[in-house]
Every structure is written in C-alpha cells, then in structure tokens.
Design an enzyme around this catalytic site. Structure first.
Site, mmCIF file in Angstrom:
data_model
loop_
_atom_site.group_PDB
_atom_site.id
_atom_site.type_symbol
_atom_site.label_atom_id
_atom_site.label_comp_id
_atom_site.label_asym_id
_atom_site.label_seq_id
_atom_site.Cartn_x
_atom_site.Cartn_y
_atom_site.Cartn_z
ATOM 1 N N ASP A 36 0.810 -1.220 0.000
ATOM 2 C CA ASP A 36 0.000 0.000 0.000
ATOM 3 C C ASP A 36 0.845 1.273 0.000
ATOM 4 O OD1 ASP A 36 0.942 -0.391 2.505
ATOM 5 O OD2 ASP A 36 -0.976 -0.054 3.528
ATOM 6 N N HIS A 242 23.628 3.266 -19.186
ATOM 7 C CA HIS A 242 22.524 3.501 -18.242
ATOM 8 C C HIS A 242 22.855 2.970 -16.853
ATOM 9 C CE1 HIS A 242 19.512 3.848 -21.833
ATOM 10 N NE2 HIS A 242 20.237 4.945 -21.643
ATOM 11 N N ASP A 259 25.777 11.948 -14.789
ATOM 12 C CA ASP A 259 24.671 12.404 -15.638
ATOM 13 C C ASP A 259 23.488 12.587 -14.704
ATOM 14 O OD1 ASP A 259 22.606 12.780 -17.440
ATOM 15 O OD2 ASP A 259 23.236 11.163 -18.789
ATOM 16 N N HIS A 349 25.596 6.272 -29.170
ATOM 17 C CA HIS A 349 24.300 6.957 -29.019
ATOM 18 C C HIS A 349 24.300 8.212 -29.871
ATOM 19 C CE1 HIS A 349 26.047 9.943 -26.222
ATOM 20 N NE2 HIS A 349 26.627 8.948 -25.583
ATOM 21 N N HIS A 353 18.595 15.134 -27.726
ATOM 22 C CA HIS A 353 17.147 14.880 -27.776
ATOM 23 C C HIS A 353 16.446 16.150 -27.325
ATOM 24 C CE1 HIS A 353 17.521 14.437 -23.375
ATOM 25 N NE2 HIS A 353 18.588 13.709 -23.626
ATOM 26 N N GLU A 383 25.105 16.177 -26.388
ATOM 27 C CA GLU A 383 25.773 15.253 -25.472
ATOM 28 C C GLU A 383 26.622 14.178 -26.159
ATOM 29 O OE1 GLU A 383 23.101 12.400 -23.560
ATOM 30 O OE2 GLU A 383 21.394 13.531 -24.293
ATOM 31 N N TYR A 387 33.503 6.131 -25.392
ATOM 32 C CA TYR A 387 33.528 5.054 -24.392
ATOM 33 C C TYR A 387 34.499 3.974 -24.849
ATOM 34 C CZ TYR A 387 29.238 7.647 -23.713
ATOM 35 O OH TYR A 387 28.340 8.674 -23.563
ATOM 36 N N ARG A 404 31.421 11.635 -21.270
ATOM 37 C CA ARG A 404 30.299 12.291 -21.950
ATOM 38 C C ARG A 404 30.205 13.706 -21.389
ATOM 39 N NH1 ARG A 404 26.787 8.759 -21.294
ATOM 40 N NH2 ARG A 404 25.535 9.436 -19.520
ATOM 41 N N GLU A 406 27.415 16.844 -21.521
ATOM 42 C CA GLU A 406 26.029 17.107 -21.935
ATOM 43 C C GLU A 406 25.556 18.448 -21.400
ATOM 44 O OE1 GLU A 406 23.079 14.356 -20.356
ATOM 45 O OE2 GLU A 406 21.695 14.913 -21.965
HETATM 46 N N1 GLY Z 1 19.996 11.315 -18.912
HETATM 47 C C1 GLY Z 1 19.398 10.784 -20.050
HETATM 48 C C2 GLY Z 1 20.039 11.291 -21.279
HETATM 49 O O1 GLY Z 1 21.090 11.869 -21.215
HETATM 50 O O2 GLY Z 1 19.491 11.182 -22.328
HETATM 51 MN MN MN Z 2 20.276 13.574 -22.375
HETATM 52 MN MN MN Z 3 21.771 12.915 -19.495
#
Ligand code: GLY
Ligand code: MN
Ligand code: MN
Length: 436
Positions: A36, A242, A259, A349, A353, A383, A387, A404, A406
């Site tokens: 709950d 991730h 991140d 990647h 986005h 970003e 790697y 990375r 970003e």
């Molecule tokens: N933190 C998710 C991305 O960088 O897309």
């Molecule tokens: Mn991002």
């Molecule tokens: Mn990110």
C-alpha cells in the site's frame, strides 16, 4: 510558476487546432511501489501542460465547436473528502479547482460515466491518446458505445478518433518564455549540484555518497525530484550507458561520469560532466576528454534557427571520428568510418534529444521524412561521448575510460543559449574548482 491564464491559452490553442470535436486527456494514475505504498506521484506531462493541476484522479475534457468562441473547458477531479484529507492532505474538489485553474465547469470524477457519453453525443470526432493507458482506452470505448446505444433516439456517434499527441507534441516543442524561465532555474539548480559533486568527490568515497550530494542540492533548492535516475559512474562504470547502481568505490586515477539533472515544476534539466576523481586529468584522459569537448563545441556551434536536427550530431561525429582515427582506434577516412559505422564501437548513441516536461521530450525529429529545422524556442541537449571498453584492438592504456559532456541548449533568434553553461567543463575550469 506558470500563471493560470497561460494554461487557459494552451487549451484554447489546442482547441483551435482540433476544430470540431471532444478532447479527452486523463491524469496519470497513482502507482503502487510496494503493497500500500505508492511511488511519489508524477502528473502526466500532457495533462499538466494543459491544466497546471497536479492531483491524481482527474481528467480534462475540451468540447470544441466549429468556431473558436465555441469551447467548453471541463475538469473532472476528486471530491473534497474530510476523512481522506486527514490522511492524504488537501484536495481542491471541483468547485475550487474550477475557480483556481480557470475551467468553465468542473465535476466529480465519480460522474465521468454519466456525463462523458452526453458530451460525446453528436460530436464528429474524439481526440485522445489511445494506447497510453489501457484502462482509459477501455473506458473511452465504453463511453462511445453508450452513445451508439442511443442511436435510435437520434444520437450521432463520433465517427473519428484522432491522436491528440500529434497536436500537443507540436505545441510542447516550442517553449514559451515562461517555460524557459522554469528550465533556466532547473538548469541553475542542476549546475550547482554538479559543482558540488566536483568539490566533494575523492578516492575512497562511494558513488552513492556523491549521488547524495546531488540529491541534497536538488531538494534544498525546491526541485521536486531528479528528472531521471542519476548516473554516478566511476572508472569502468562510465562505459555502461545507463549505469544507475551507483554503489562502487571511487578510485584515484579514474574518471567519474555524472549524468544528473533535477525536475523543477515539471521541467527537466539533463547534464553530464566527467572529471578525474583525484582532481587532475592524466595525459591520456585529457586527450580523450578534450576530443569530446571539441566535438560538443562543434555541435553547439551549429545550433540556430534553420539548422536541421541532425546537423549537431553530424558536426560532433566529424570531430570524434577524426579523433578516433588520430588515436589509431579507427582506420581509413572520416567518411569511410562513418559509412561503415565502425565508430559505433566508441560512440553508440546520438548527440541529443528534445528536453522539456519529459527528459526525452516529445516532438518529431523528422517532418515529412526530412530532419526538422530548429526554431526559436526549441530546447535540446547536446551530449557527445566516447567510451573505451577493454577489447583486443584497443590499447590497454585506453581501457575503461568513458567520457560524456552534456549541456541543455535553447534555440534563440540568433543562435542558442546554453542553459547549463555554469557547470565547469574545460580541463582548466574543472581542475581549478576541484583544487579549491
Ligand atoms: N539522462 C538521459 C540522457 O542523457 O538522455
Ligand atoms: Mn540527455
Ligand atoms: Mn543525461
């Protein structure tokens, strides 16, 4: 805070794009975490975008006639309930919600099944987001069936169901000055958290101890939550895109990739910084880092109105791939390596986005099969990363370096505004802050 009149204006704008029909947009359900106990409630981004109303158990209906003036804005929400409010806290109830949030009418959510079929009768179309929530889909089909059952009494059943997301995504893609103000503040809080992480990190701490500093910084400035699970990744963990366990010990000589961004009043920040645990980049780390920084600079430099969505990614890729070749990791020409996708061993990647109410915000990246041109008011991340996992053809001194960088960027009339510029990112800036 975004004022009520702006939410009313958004509803009017949506109705003008729908023309004639009924829009149905439900709030998110509460979700059970364990027996709950519930997860902290997070409103549905579409519902919140149109209402500013953050209670669960609610639904928005817009009944749009054939003229702009002909619009009914209706909220269904939970009733006032003295007993439940003792346990769970304040709820507006329909009367107060109508006043505060600028609706024409508001009803108890318990009246949905009685009222919705009446609102849908004789309307040409329903605008909704089928597939988002199966329970709401079932109820909607039930309401439409109730109308159909009245056919012999002369009721006309809506003939079309349109995806309302096609309209809403376009609206959400362009941020207003009010939205940008919230996003700037979310960025400011988040850059402060990254500075604090750089000042805190040292060998012997665990990743979660640095995560705790980030979360404390978010909350102490009023951000409601992290916008996504923070990644605090030392050494080899930085190569797991991730990674969210955040439970390893930090080692001197390793890089730390963070991140993390907060969510403030619904809007996300999304920042990555990578820095040495001991405060000083090694020569190899510095080479790798500065390559990613140059790639990011190249990508940001093309962000302006008219640039196609893909251009920042292409700009970053040119720089990275040349670097991969110079380091002896890829072979041949830049175009050849891009063509063969050999670079994906080190950069798998994309370069960004949309950013907004959702961290990976809504909005199509292509229009009619072509990359979308950027416009003033769009917000995106930039970003690039690099790697290096252990592999036969990667020299050992490169192993387990993951970088990375970003930033969050708003497109302006003349170029762009880097909302997250306050988080240090040159080698000199980072080393200086960490030595303080
Ligand atoms: N933190 C998710 C991305 O960088 O897309
Ligand atoms: Mn991002
Ligand atoms: Mn990110």
């Amino acid at each position: 805070m975004i004022p009520t009149k702006s939410f009313i204006e958004r509803r009017r704008h949506l109705a003008s794009k729908m023309r004639h029909g009924v829009a149905i947009i439900p709030a998110s359900p509460e979700r059970v975490r364990s027996r709950d106990s519930h997860y902290p409630y997070r409103f549905d981004s579409y519902f919140y975008y149109l209402t500013g109303f953050s209670e669960p158990g609610a639904l928005l209906v817009l009944v749009a006639g054939s003229t702009e003036a002909d619009l009914e804005q209706i909220l269904f929400c939970r009733d006032k309930d003295r007993e439940r409010e003792i346990w769970d806290g304040f709820r507006h109830g329909p009367d107060a919600a109508r006043e505060v949030f600028g609706f024409d009418e508001a009803y108890s959510i318990s009246q949905l099944d009685e009222i919705l079929p009446k609102l849908l009768a004789d309307q040409p179309a329903v605008y909704c987001s089928l597939g988002q929530d199966k329970d709401w889909d079932t109820r909607l089909i039930g309401w439409v069936d109730r109308v159909r059952e009245q056919a012999r009494s002369g009721a006309v059943t809506p003939a079309a169901i349109h995806d309302i997301r096609l309209l809403l995504d376009e609206m959400r893609l362009i941020k207003s000055e009010e939205e940008l103000q919230v996003m700037r503040r979310a960025a400011e809080i988040s850059t402060g958290a990254h500075c604090r992480a750089m000042q805190t990190a040292r060998a012997g701490l665990h990743e979660y101890e640095v995560e705790a500093e980030l979360l404390h910084e978010f909350r102490r400035h009023g951000a409601q939550a992290p916008a996504y699970n923070p990644i605090v990744a030392g050494g080899a963990n930085a190569c797991v895109l991730h990674y969210i366990e955040n439970n390893s010990e930090l080692n001197s000589g390793d890089l730390l990739l963070i991140d993390a961004g907060c969510e403030l009043d619904g809007y996300a920040a999304d920042i990555t910084r990578t820095f040495p645990v001991n405060g000083k980049f090694s020569p190899v780390q510095k080479d790798i880092y500065q390559l990613v920084l140059a790639a990011q600079g190249a990508a940001i430099s093309v962000v302006r109105p008219g640039t196609l969505w893909n251009a920042p990614h292409d700009a970053a890729l040119q720089v990275l791939v040349q670097g991969f070749i110079d380091l002896g990791l890829c072979h041949g020409s830049v175009d050849g390596v891009i063509q063969s996708e050999d670079y994906k061993r080190f950069y798998m990647h994309r370069t960004g986005h949309w950013l907004g109410l959702d961290v990976h915000d809504v909005g199509g990246y292509k229009v009619d099969g072509h990359w979308r041109p950027l416009q003033t008011g769009m917000t995106l991340t930039v970003e690039p990363g690099f790697y290096l996992r252990p592999a036969d053809n990667v020299p050992e001194h490169f192993w387990n370096i993951g970088v990375r960088i970003e930033d969050d960027v708003a497109v302006t009339d003349t170029g762009c505004d880097v909302l997250t510029a306050a988080a240090p990112k040159t080698v000199a800036q980072i080393e200086q802050l960490m030595q303080q």
